[in-house]
Design an enzyme around this catalytic site. Structure first.
Site, PDB file in Angstrom:
ATOM      1  N   ASN A   1       0.831  -1.215   0.000  1.00 16.59           N
ATOM      2  CA  ASN A   1       0.000   0.000   0.000  1.00 16.59           C
ATOM      3  C   ASN A   1       0.862   1.260   0.000  1.00 16.59           C
ATOM      4  OD1 ASN A   1      -1.981  -1.948   0.376  1.00 16.59           O
ATOM      5  ND2 ASN A   1      -3.211  -0.621   1.670  1.00 16.59           N
TER       6      ASN A   1
ATOM      7  N   GLU B   1       2.044   1.812  -3.381  1.00 16.34           N
ATOM      8  CA  GLU B   1       0.896   2.332  -4.152  1.00 16.34           C
ATOM      9  C   GLU B   1       0.813   3.867  -3.978  1.00 16.34           C
ATOM     10  OE1 GLU B   1      -2.739   0.017  -3.365  1.00 16.34           O
ATOM     11  OE2 GLU B   1      -3.742   1.943  -3.091  1.00 16.34           O
TER      12      GLU B   1
END
Ligand code: NBP
Length: 483
Positions: free
Chosen positions: A188, A191
């Site tokens: 994440n 990301e």
């Protein structure tokens, strides 16, 4: 109906779609939800006519499972997970498995694995990435926890996971206790970094080069057909072409204040705890924080003026420079992410398989990309690779992008364009490749004001010296330790 292969608790967007995915691969699933009406709605709606057993209590759920039982939680991270664990423990038997598939913070998973194992049960904390679509059609799944549980859940998890082109599932064992959730957290964080980098190239195209939305759409389309091919470039291409009802680009009408749910912040906190310079993800998290100060920025924009962006060079060449700058910065971001995982593996005693992690991220998840295939190759070629930047492929890529990268960063900064991620990536590169940083002066300063001591280049490491810089201090030095 015969007993279920797995039970799933939490029929919100992720849970429902995972159940349908499991069922479509031949597994019978028993389901339960805190608000029990949702069970009936699901079983009589999207789950109608399928091998799905709706249950109205945890007792009924457990009674409908084949042994050893596997119960997966897809509920809001935090207290709901602890609450369900407490309720399940008395209903389960030694050897049964509790699985948490939500976005739990890895220290919680470390704690829960220990706790559940102490009760004679097995525990899995797994990252599941890919959103609603991924959950239904094939997510990337990153499981960690009790090693003995892996063989029990492997057939289900690998069947429902995304597959790369040769059919390899984007799911493999990550490691003990919190390793799976740690790797999902880093995913994440990466990301966040990838998204910020793309946003900066968009801002440069729009504000410096003055490109139209159609031109930008076409550039992202072309980029997605080359080495930058990835889900995030693909959706950016489509977002740039999307028109509002009045025919104008919808993205222009979206307020520029970014939200965040905490996994990027956790990644940066973990990097501070481990002493790893995760600068790009750090900047990406702070970039969202700065964007969220919308009213303050609007006010500041009336007072604090900078250069008016003006570009009179070769646009086509500069767009190619931008592509290379984005690729080089991405290499730095992933290199930093893998540095963090390598350090965490040491700190927490995990035996992480870095090529395997790259493969898990290769498909199904938000950061899926052709680039991750190259990272997998780098770790296959050398599982002990100390840093991605030192892999021959990535070294060549970054060196051949260097000129373009410097042109983009210097031009954007000269023109007052905000590029925290692109510039920190280049700065990291220049620091990492420098055998002598100015930390010699820094150590002198620390010793000057706080007698913190220093090591000398002409003496072995581990010998510490203190100088009485002013002639007024004593000879006592501070204790030497690093936090
Ligand atoms: P939510 O995160 O919105 O959670 C909804 C579920 O949690 C419902 O079953 C709800 O029950 C239950 N729940 C809540 Br809310 N509070 C509860 C409590 N105090 N006690 C018991 N149950 C409670 O659903 P989601 O978006 O499907 O996500 C599920 C997990 O997967 C989360 O950890 C999320 O971070 C993670 N995740 C989400 C995505 C995504 O794209 N959405 C992607 C990857 C991972 P109720 O129906 O009775 O309210």
């Amino acid at each position: 109906m015969s007993k279920a292969d797995i039970g799933l608790i939490g029929l919100a967007v992720m849970g429902e779609n995972l159940v349908l995915n499991m069922e479509s691969h031949g597994f019978t699933v028993a389901v339960y939800n805190r608000t029990v009406e949702k069970v009936d709605n699901f079983v009589n709606g999207r789950g109608k006519g399928k091998n799905i057993i709706g249950t109205h209590s945890l007792e009924e759920l457990v009674a409908n499972l084949k042994k050893p039982r596997k119960v997966m939680l897809m509920v809001k991270a935090g207290k709901p997970v602890d609450d369900f664990i407490e309720l399940l423990i008395p209903l389960l038997e030694p050897g049964d498995v509790i699985i948490d598939g939500g976005n739990s913070h890895f220290p919680d998973t470390i704690r829960r694995t220990k706790y559940v194992e102490e009760k004679g049960l097995l525990y899995i904390g797994t990252g599941v990435s890919g959103g609603e679509e991924g959950a239904l059609r094939g997510p990337s799944i990153m499981p960690g926890g009790s090693p003995k549980a892996w063989e029990l859940v492997k057939p289900i998890f690998q069947a429902i996971a995304a597959k790369v082109s040769d059919g390899t599932p984007c799911c493999d064992w990550v490691g003990e206790n919190g390793a799976g959730h740690f790797v999902k957290m880093v995913h994440n964080g990466i990301e966040y970094g990838d998204m910020q980098l793309i946003c900066e190239t968009y801002q440069i195209m729009k504000d410096l080069l003055g490109l139209s939305y159609e031109e930008m759409h076409n550039i992202f389309k072309e980029w997605n057909e080359g080495e930058l091919e990835s889900y995030l470039i693909e959706i950016t291409r489509d977002i740039l072409a999307y028109k509002d009802d009045d025919g104008q680009p919808l993205v222009e009408k979206i307020l520029d204040a970014a939200g965040q749910k905490g996994t990027g912040k956790w990644t940066v906190i973990a990097s501070l705890d481990s002493g790893i310079p995760l600068t790009l993800i750090g900047e990406a998290v702070y970039a969202r924080s700065l964007s969220a100060l919308k009213a303050e920025r609007v006010y500041a924009s009336t007072i604090l003026h900078g250069p008016t962006p003006k570009f009179d060079g070769d646009k086509k060449q500069f767009i190619e420079d931008l592509r290379k700058a984005l690729y080089a910065s991405k290499i730095v971001s992933y290199a930093q992410g893998f540095m963090l995982m390598r350090q965490a593996a040491k700190d927490y005693g995990w035996n992480l398989n870095y090529g395997g992690i790259a493969l898990m991220w290769r498909g199904g998840c938000i950061i899926r990309s052709a680039f991750l295939g190259k990272i997998k190759e780098a770790f296959d070629n050398n599982p002990e690779l100390p840093n991605l930047l030192l892999d021959p492929f990535f070294k060549e890529k970054i060196l051949s992008s260097q000129e373009s990268w410097r042109r983009v960063v210097s031009t954007a900064i000269t023109n007052g364009i905000w590029i925290p991620a692109l510039s920190t990536a280049l700065n990291f590169f220049d620091g990492y490749r420098n055998g002598r940083l100015p930390a010699n002066l820094l150590q002198a300063q620390r010793d000057y004001f706080g007698a913190h001591t220093y090591e000398r280049v002409d003496r072995p490491r581990g010998e510490f010296f203190h100088t009485n810089w002013t002639g007024r201090g004593g000879t006592t030095s501070s204790t030497t330790y690093n936090v």
